[in-house]
Write an enzyme that holds these catalytic residues in place. Structure first.
Site, PDB file in Angstrom:
ATOM      1  N   ARG A 194      96.145  80.404  -9.401  1.00  0.00           N
ATOM      2  CA  ARG A 194      95.818  79.042  -8.964  1.00  0.00           C
ATOM      3  C   ARG A 194      94.400  78.983  -8.356  1.00  0.00           C
ATOM      4  O   ARG A 194      93.986  79.853  -7.617  1.00  0.00           O
ATOM      5  CB  ARG A 194      96.823  78.588  -7.907  1.00  0.00           C
ATOM      6  CG  ARG A 194      96.538  77.184  -7.381  1.00  0.00           C
ATOM      7  CD  ARG A 194      96.629  77.126  -5.881  1.00  0.00           C
ATOM      8  NE  ARG A 194      96.440  75.775  -5.369  1.00  0.00           N
ATOM      9  CZ  ARG A 194      95.745  75.505  -4.278  1.00  0.00           C
ATOM     10  NH1 ARG A 194      95.183  76.472  -3.587  1.00  0.00           N
ATOM     11  NH2 ARG A 194      95.597  74.259  -3.863  1.00  0.00           N
ATOM     12  N   THR A 218      92.756  76.867   5.896  1.00  0.00           N
ATOM     13  CA  THR A 218      91.412  77.035   5.340  1.00  0.00           C
ATOM     14  C   THR A 218      90.350  76.803   6.418  1.00  0.00           C
ATOM     15  O   THR A 218      90.600  76.060   7.373  1.00  0.00           O
ATOM     16  CB  THR A 218      91.261  75.993   4.212  1.00  0.00           C
ATOM     17  OG1 THR A 218      92.136  76.372   3.169  1.00  0.00           O
ATOM     18  CG2 THR A 218      89.856  75.852   3.697  1.00  0.00           C
TER      19      THR A 218
HETATM   20  N1  ASP Z   1      92.736  73.123   0.552  1.00  0.00           N
HETATM   21  C1  ASP Z   1      93.253  74.468   0.485  1.00  0.00           C
HETATM   22  C2  ASP Z   1      93.825  74.674  -0.897  1.00  0.00           C
HETATM   23  O1  ASP Z   1      94.590  73.846  -1.347  1.00  0.00           O
HETATM   24  C3  ASP Z   1      94.296  74.758   1.512  1.00  0.00           C
HETATM   25  C4  ASP Z   1      93.911  74.413   2.928  1.00  0.00           C
HETATM   26  O2  ASP Z   1      93.032  73.608   3.163  1.00  0.00           O
HETATM   27  O3  ASP Z   1      94.511  74.963   3.844  1.00  0.00           O
HETATM   28  O4  ASP Z   1      93.548  75.685  -1.495  1.00  0.00           O
END
Ligand code: ASP
Length: 286
Positions: A194, A166
């Site tokens: 999700r 992310t």
């Molecule tokens: N926090 C993000 C999620 O769970 C994933 C990530 O930070 O890479 O959607």
């Protein structure tokens, strides 16, 4: 006040294969935007650079959900308490800009699904093919692992795996205004439908007049810990950002045994960067 910006490219359990020069370009572009504009311009500009590059888990590189479709989501928030968030977009690369449009053009904080995409169409965002080689290869691996399993077995199997990437940004401009933003394709693997922490205000993204935070890592743990809000609350209680972020990550680890990372700037321009992942790539410009 000296302007300052921090960008991150996600926190992961394994080595994150990401071009550091693109993170640096994102920070430079955001910083340049702030010289002409404000902290929120910096956040949007920096995140757009990362959304454009398929190596990052956002926009063009957004991970797929188990049905083989990417569904980008994002949030943006300013020190005034204004917020915009979007989830389950279809074919829109700059989710952070859609979140900003929701913040600035509607009386809502969050839109989701087909109506969010319709709102983006209305605002003039282009629909594009967000498939990327990296996300497709990862999805094929996950899909092959579960295609002959029952739904219950699928859920059990997928719990074992996790990849991140992310992107997010926090900034403070010359007037001392703060902003935070985060954009993602979620986790891999993830069930279709999700929604993660990123677009949830107070979880993956939070900003008020005291501090700005963007989080990354296991969304379900970040949500239950309201991690971004927790960092700001610690700062409000008098901790310096470096201590606030460290303590928030410790609390998340103790409570959930999962990994996460946070970047933070407070109203004095003080910086906090903490994670308990194997890796989290960040760049600071001032
Ligand atoms: N926090 C993000 C999620 O769970 C994933 C990530 O930070 O890479 O959607």
């Amino acid at each position: 006040m000296n302007p300052r910006i921090i960008v991150h490219g996600g926190a992961g359990r394994h080595e994150i294969d990401q071009p550091q020069d693109i993170l640096e370009t994102a920070a430079d572009s955001g910083y340049a935007a702030m010289e002409e504009g404000t902290a929120v311009d910096a956040v949007e500009t920096a995140v757009n650079v990362l959304e454009d590059h398929p190596a990052f888990n956002a926009g063009n590189g957004a991970k797929y959900q188990l049905d083989g479709n990417p569904r980008p989501e994002a949030a943006i928030m300013t020190g005034n308490g204004d917020a915009g968030a979007v989830t389950d977009l279809d074919g829109i690369c700059h989710a952070i800009s859609v979140a900003r449009a929701i913040m600035e053009q509607t009386h809502h904080v969050m839109l989701s699904g087909p109506f969010a995409t319709r709102f983006a169409d209305h605002c003039g965002f282009d629909r594009q093919d967000l498939s990327s080689e990296k996300a497709a290869t990862e999805w094929e691996k996950m899909h092959a692992m579960v295609e002959d399993l029952s739904f219950d077995e699928t859920i059990e199997t997928l719990k074992e795996y996790d990849t991140g990437g992310t992107v997010g940004c926090v900034a403070i401009d010359a007037d001392g205004s703060l902003a935070a933003g985060t954009s993602t394709g979620g986790r891999s693997p993830q069930l279709a439908g999700r929604m993660g922490d990123t677009p949830m205000i107070g979880c993956g993204t939070y900003c008020n007049e005291h501090a700005a935070v963007s989080a990354t890592g296991i969304g379900e743990a970040i949500i239950t810990m309201t991690l971004a809000r927790r960092c700001v609350e610690y700062r409000e209680d008098g901790m310096q950002p470096a201590v606030a972020t460290e303590n928030a990550i410790k609390a998340l680890e103790e409570k959930t045994d999962r990994h996460a990372g946070v970047i933070m700037l407070d109203d004095n321009g003080e910086t906090g960067i903490s994670h308990n992942a194997d890796e989290m790539n960040t760049v600071v410009r001032e």
